[in-house]
Design a protein around this motif. Structure first.
Motif, PDB file in Angstrom:
ATOM      1  N   LYS A   1       0.862  -1.200   0.000  1.00  0.00           N
ATOM      2  CA  LYS A   1       0.000   0.000   0.000  1.00  0.00           C
ATOM      3  C   LYS A   1       0.897   1.248   0.000  1.00  0.00           C
ATOM      4  O   LYS A   1       1.987   1.207  -0.556  1.00  0.00           O
TER       5      LYS A   1
ATOM      6  N   HIS B   1      -8.167  -3.543  -6.499  1.00  0.00           N
ATOM      7  CA  HIS B   1      -8.132  -3.634  -5.031  1.00  0.00           C
ATOM      8  C   HIS B   1      -9.326  -2.863  -4.472  1.00  0.00           C
ATOM      9  O   HIS B   1      -9.715  -1.820  -4.993  1.00  0.00           O
TER      10      HIS B   1
ATOM     11  N   GLU C   1     -10.690 -11.064  -1.789  1.00  0.00           N
ATOM     12  CA  GLU C   1     -10.419 -10.228  -0.615  1.00  0.00           C
ATOM     13  C   GLU C   1     -11.730  -9.648  -0.089  1.00  0.00           C
ATOM     14  O   GLU C   1     -12.182  -8.602  -0.565  1.00  0.00           O
TER      15      GLU C   1
ATOM     16  N   GLY D   1      -7.428  -5.231   6.531  1.00  0.00           N
ATOM     17  CA  GLY D   1      -6.898  -4.269   7.504  1.00  0.00           C
ATOM     18  C   GLY D   1      -7.719  -4.179   8.772  1.00  0.00           C
ATOM     19  O   GLY D   1      -7.552  -3.248   9.561  1.00  0.00           O
TER      20      GLY D   1
ATOM     21  N   GLY E   1      -6.914 -10.642   3.353  1.00  0.00           N
ATOM     22  CA  GLY E   1      -7.761 -10.058   4.396  1.00  0.00           C
ATOM     23  C   GLY E   1      -7.252 -10.502   5.747  1.00  0.00           C
ATOM     24  O   GLY E   1      -7.608 -11.588   6.219  1.00  0.00           O
ATOM     25  N   SER E   2      -6.361  -9.673   6.341  1.00  0.00           N
ATOM     26  CA  SER E   2      -5.830  -9.939   7.679  1.00  0.00           C
ATOM     27  C   SER E   2      -5.164 -11.310   7.807  1.00  0.00           C
ATOM     28  O   SER E   2      -5.313 -11.981   8.835  1.00  0.00           O
TER      29      SER E   2
ATOM     30  N   GLY F   1      -1.434  -7.593   3.172  1.00  0.00           N
ATOM     31  CA  GLY F   1      -1.238  -6.165   3.367  1.00  0.00           C
ATOM     32  C   GLY F   1      -0.318  -5.903   4.556  1.00  0.00           C
ATOM     33  O   GLY F   1       0.904  -5.999   4.456  1.00  0.00           O
ATOM     34  N   GLY F   2      -0.910  -5.596   5.702  1.00  0.00           N
ATOM     35  CA  GLY F   2      -0.145  -5.189   6.883  1.00  0.00           C
ATOM     36  C   GLY F   2       1.030  -6.103   7.215  1.00  0.00           C
ATOM     37  O   GLY F   2       2.140  -5.615   7.490  1.00  0.00           O
TER      38      GLY F   2
END
Ligand code: PEP
Length: 249
Positions: free
Chosen positions: A11, A95, A167, A173, A211-212, A233-234
């Motif tokens: 991101k 996205h 997703e 997130g 997704g997480s 992501g994170g």
């Protein structure tokens, strides 16, 4: 047997020094490569850095978006050919943050998918429903509409060199992950939809869950029959976590 694939979506995070540390750790951790393919999708300005550091390693790199146009007077946009100039293999398209924050409709996403394919990239096509849509029981209709728009624009042959990522928007997130069975059900639905056009291609298609995903839940998700890895992501910003997720694949 499909190969697993784990792709990081940084991101709008990073900086030259921090990226170097992260990529150095990933290069050391991944070594010559494992059972799974691995990639990082970085912000546009860092593509040159990714190319410099990752060239010749087992880690591919890509972008998080690309223009639907090949070139022209589109201020602020970046074409697929420009991404290919920097050695990108992948471009994320559709996205949910692009859809919700930048108004990308199914038709725009489809045009971007076609542009990525035409530019020699492998699009990572994101599909997913909101919490409201899931609660209304229309998850499959939403996914079908998102997928069909791309199928119509690109044709089934457009999927020959593509990756799909399921997703659920409510899991991105948020720390809330789809259960392995919830994700598997949608993955099987997507594979089935593609199989209606080309059964052999559907069997080969890598369908990622996003997704997480964390080191703690990756193995269980990736153990499901139709889940071929993850879009992260994170956790892709923390070397130890991303490496653990790659190992789980
Ligand atoms: C994403 O942005 O594609 C994503 C899956 O984010 P996170 O892993 O942080 O939920």
């Amino acid at each position: 047997m499909r190969r697993k694939f784990v792709a990081g979506n940084w991101k709008m995070h990073g900086g030259l020094a921090r990226n170097r540390d992260l990529l150095d750790s990933l290069i050391k951790g991944i070594g010559g490569g494992g059972k799974a393919d691995c990639a990082v999708c970085v912000p546009f300005p860092y593509l040159a850095q990714a190319q410099e550091l990752l060239k010749g390693t087992a880690i591919a790199w890509g972008a998080q978006n690309c223009s639907e146009h090949p070139q022209g007077a589109y201020t602020g946009e970046v074409s697929a050919a420009m991404l290919a100039d920097f050695g990108c293999r992948y471009a994320i398209v559709g996205h949910s943050e692009r859809r919700s924050l930048y108004g990308e409709r199914n038709e725009t996403v489809a045009a971007k998918f076609v542009a990525a394919v035409d530019g020699g990239l492998t699009p990572i096509l994101c599909l997913g429903e909101t919490l409201e849509q899931r609660e209304q029981g229309v998850t499959e209709q939403v996914i079908a509409a998102q997928f069909d728009a791309v199928l119509q624009a690109a044709g089934v042959h457009g999927f020959a060199n593509a990756v799909i990522a399921y997703e659920p928007v409510w899991a991105i997130g948020t720390g809330r992950t789809a259960s392995p069975q919830q994700a598997q059900d949608v993955h099987a639905f997507i594979r089935g939809r593609l199989a209606s056009s080309d059964a052999a291609l559907a069997q080969r298609m890598q369908i990622l869950y996003g997704g997480s995903v964390k080191p703690q839940n990756a193995a269980e998700l990736f153990g499901m029959a139709d889940i071929d890895g993850g879009l992260i992501g994170g956790a892709s910003l923390v070397a130890q976590d991303f490496l653990a997720i790659c190992s789980a694949a």
